[in-house]
Write a protein that holds these residues in place. Structure first.
Motif, PDB file in Angstrom:
ATOM      1  N   ARG A  24       0.850  -1.184   0.000  1.00 46.96           N
ATOM      2  CA  ARG A  24       0.000   0.000   0.000  1.00 46.96           C
ATOM      3  C   ARG A  24       0.892   1.242   0.000  1.00 46.96           C
ATOM      4  O   ARG A  24       1.660   1.465   0.929  1.00 46.96           O
ATOM      5  CB  ARG A  24      -0.927  -0.001   1.217  1.00 46.96           C
ATOM      6  CG  ARG A  24      -1.942   1.141   1.179  1.00 46.96           C
ATOM      7  CD  ARG A  24      -3.140   0.865   2.050  1.00 46.96           C
ATOM      8  NE  ARG A  24      -3.850  -0.335   1.650  1.00 46.96           N
ATOM      9  CZ  ARG A  24      -4.658  -0.426   0.594  1.00 46.96           C
ATOM     10  NH1 ARG A  24      -4.836   0.636  -0.194  1.00 46.96           N
ATOM     11  NH2 ARG A  24      -5.251  -1.564   0.317  1.00 46.96           N
ATOM     12  N   THR A  25       0.761   2.011  -1.058  1.00 42.28           N
ATOM     13  CA  THR A  25       1.535   3.248  -1.179  1.00 42.28           C
ATOM     14  C   THR A  25       0.692   4.490  -0.930  1.00 42.28           C
ATOM     15  O   THR A  25       1.228   5.587  -0.813  1.00 42.28           O
ATOM     16  CB  THR A  25       2.179   3.345  -2.578  1.00 42.28           C
ATOM     17  OG1 THR A  25       1.213   3.030  -3.583  1.00 42.28           O
ATOM     18  CG2 THR A  25       3.352   2.384  -2.698  1.00 42.28           C
ATOM     19  N   ASP A  26      -0.625   4.330  -0.860  1.00 37.86           N
ATOM     20  CA  ASP A  26      -1.515   5.466  -0.599  1.00 37.86           C
ATOM     21  C   ASP A  26      -2.730   4.955   0.164  1.00 37.86           C
ATOM     22  O   ASP A  26      -3.524   4.179  -0.373  1.00 37.86           O
ATOM     23  CB  ASP A  26      -1.942   6.114  -1.913  1.00 37.86           C
ATOM     24  CG  ASP A  26      -2.663   7.446  -1.712  1.00 37.86           C
ATOM     25  OD1 ASP A  26      -3.110   7.707  -0.568  1.00 37.86           O
ATOM     26  OD2 ASP A  26      -2.790   8.214  -2.680  1.00 37.86           O
ATOM     27  N   ALA A  27      -2.859   5.402   1.415  1.00 38.35           N
ATOM     28  CA  ALA A  27      -3.986   4.966   2.249  1.00 38.35           C
ATOM     29  C   ALA A  27      -5.170   5.928   2.167  1.00 38.35           C
ATOM     30  O   ALA A  27      -6.202   5.686   2.783  1.00 38.35           O
ATOM     31  CB  ALA A  27      -3.540   4.836   3.699  1.00 38.35           C
ATOM     32  N   GLY A  28      -5.039   6.995   1.392  1.00 43.93           N
ATOM     33  CA  GLY A  28      -6.078   8.015   1.347  1.00 43.93           C
ATOM     34  C   GLY A  28      -7.001   7.926   0.153  1.00 43.93           C
ATOM     35  O   GLY A  28      -7.814   8.836  -0.076  1.00 43.93           O
ATOM     36  N   VAL A  29      -6.888   6.862  -0.620  1.00 46.51           N
ATOM     37  CA  VAL A  29      -7.735   6.703  -1.798  1.00 46.51           C
ATOM     38  C   VAL A  29      -8.488   5.381  -1.684  1.00 46.51           C
ATOM     39  O   VAL A  29      -8.308   4.618  -0.734  1.00 46.51           O
ATOM     40  CB  VAL A  29      -6.889   6.725  -3.095  1.00 46.51           C
ATOM     41  CG1 VAL A  29      -6.206   8.068  -3.280  1.00 46.51           C
ATOM     42  CG2 VAL A  29      -5.846   5.603  -3.089  1.00 46.51           C
ATOM     43  N   LYS A  30      -9.366   5.092  -2.670  1.00 48.42           N
ATOM     44  CA  LYS A  30     -10.040   3.803  -2.711  1.00 48.42           C
ATOM     45  C   LYS A  30      -8.994   2.702  -2.588  1.00 48.42           C
ATOM     46  O   LYS A  30      -7.918   2.776  -3.189  1.00 48.42           O
ATOM     47  CB  LYS A  30     -10.795   3.675  -4.032  1.00 48.42           C
ATOM     48  CG  LYS A  30     -11.568   2.384  -4.196  1.00 48.42           C
ATOM     49  CD  LYS A  30     -12.263   2.343  -5.559  1.00 48.42           C
ATOM     50  CE  LYS A  30     -12.971   1.008  -5.765  1.00 48.42           C
ATOM     51  NZ  LYS A  30     -13.626   0.938  -7.098  1.00 48.42           N
TER      52      LYS A  30
END
Length: 402
Positions: free
Chosen positions: A176-182
């Motif tokens: 996971r490189t971005d936890a702020g998106v879907k």
């Protein structure tokens, strides 16, 4: 659909048969027959890989420009079928069949030039870092984090059910490189060097006593950005492509049919417990016939998929159907093997390996000794690569339109 071989295809089949007859080592063949695990051990598989690599056939499903044979889908099917009928072990899956297509489809020129030759040569042995504790069938919920730090990522988390991580020197990994998106949009695909600080591998023994899978812990593990495949956030798309290859990238039916034939031969010398032979028992014959019809039906589905691929079409969601059918048939046939040997088929020898000079003496026969652990290990078929429930949902939604 015409399933007869052309003159050229029949000659190709005969060439494959001749090579297998002359170059498949007896130790490799007997080792594969006495291996209860789903994936063959490197000490067997890598020997056979090296034989095929020397011949130029290891990348039998690879394009020619990347070191493969460039064979047609029909030629690839013939090769797999002949290997199955000769008793050859399955090829190393993770690098050859799963990662390699990802690299030549999504990788950079530098990644292709560096990694693909090392897969063929055996210099790199890969494992797959997808599942996590709590993120198995719901793969999109994975939590292993990769934080960008200049030209590198710092990884923290763990992976589980990681096949052959204890043998591998590299792992292709979803993080996971971005936890702020879907959740599907925040996943990336990285290539991880396992020979570095911060990585530990904990064995997980199967119920049969085999060490095939592991849990891998990653603590401040460093991965260069150059070892990210695709753009950041492309991991879910790449994973779906890879899983489609995992579910439908091979033909399962020839091996299932071969194993059934082996059981039928053994049944000619096994007692039915009532003074006759098991091969003559009506209930045994019914179960074998049912499994054979299922395997033959699966073969027709696989040949239809090959026909579509030969026309330039993608395998598509119907690969979930072949995965579902093959998984159930694999377990049915392995249960037949247990029942074939009666009480001797219940032995569960915990010493490994069950092949070679150091193998423990079997009760009754080597085939009887392998039967129970092989069946127990084959229970994983209905879980890995997407569980039966996941495959059923894909079929219902994408194939049947429900």
């Amino acid at each position: 659909m015409d399933i007869d071989l052309s003159t050229e295809e029949a000659a190709f089949r005969d060439e494959i048969r001749g090579f297998l007859r002359d170059h498949l080592p007896d130790t490799v063949k007997s080792g594969a027959a006495a291996s209860p695990t789903v994936f063959v051990e490197p000490e067997i598989g890598q020997v056979w890989n090296a034989v095929l690599h020397a011949k130029g056939w290891l990348g039998y499903n690879w394009p020619k420009e990347y070191g493969g044979t460039g064979w047609s889908p029909v030629q690839r099917y013939i090769f797999e079928k002949e290997c199955a009928e000769a008793g050859a072990p399955g090829l190393t899956v993770m690098g050859l069949k799963l990662l390699a297509p990802v690299l030549w489809t999504f990788g950079t020129p530098e990644q292709k030039a560096f990694y693909l030759p090392r897969i063929l040569s055996g210099e790199d042995y890969w494992c797959q870092g997808f599942s996590e504790p709590g993120s198995g069938s719901d793969l999109a919920s994975l939590q292993c984090r990769a934080v960008r730090d200049g030209d590198r990522y710092i990884l923290n988390g763990s992976k589980i059910w990681t096949t052959h991580a204890h043998h591998a020197n590299r792992m292709f990994c979803l993080v996971r490189t971005d936890a702020g998106v879907k959740k599907q949009a925040g996943i990336s695909f990285l290539l991880v060097d396992l020979d570095q600080p911060g990585i530990s591998v904990r064995p997980i023994l199967t119920v049969a006593g085999d060490h095939e899978v592991n849990q891998v812990f990653l603590e401040d593990v460093v991965v260069p950005v150059a070892d990210r495949v695709g753009a950041e956030g492309d991991g879910w798309t790449i994973a779906k492509f890879l899983l489609e290859n995992e579910r439908g990238g091979s033909c399962h039916a020839p091996k299932l049919i071969y194993d059934l034939g082996q059981l039928e031969m053994l049944a000619r010398n096994e007692s039915d417990g009532r003074g006759g032979l098991l091969a003559d028992d009506p209930e045994w014959q019914r179960r074998v016939a049912q499994a054979r019809l299922g395997a033959q039906a699966l073969e027709m589905i696989e040949l239809r998929i090959i026909s579509e691929i030969a026309k330039g079409r993608k395998p598509g969601p119907q690969t979930s159907l072949t995965k579902l059918l093959a998984s159930n048939l694999r377990q049915d046939i392995d249960l037949l093997a247990v029942d074939l040997h009666g009480v001797a088929g219940l032995q569960l020898e915990m010493q490994r390996p069950l092949y070679g000079d150091s193998a423990p003496d079997p009760i009754h026969s080597r085939a009887a000794q392998v039967a129970a652990p092989r069946y127990l290990n084959s229970l994983a078929w209905t879980i890995f690569g997407g569980s039966n429930e996941v495959q059923s949902n894909i079929i219902a939604r994408s194939v049947l339109g429900l």
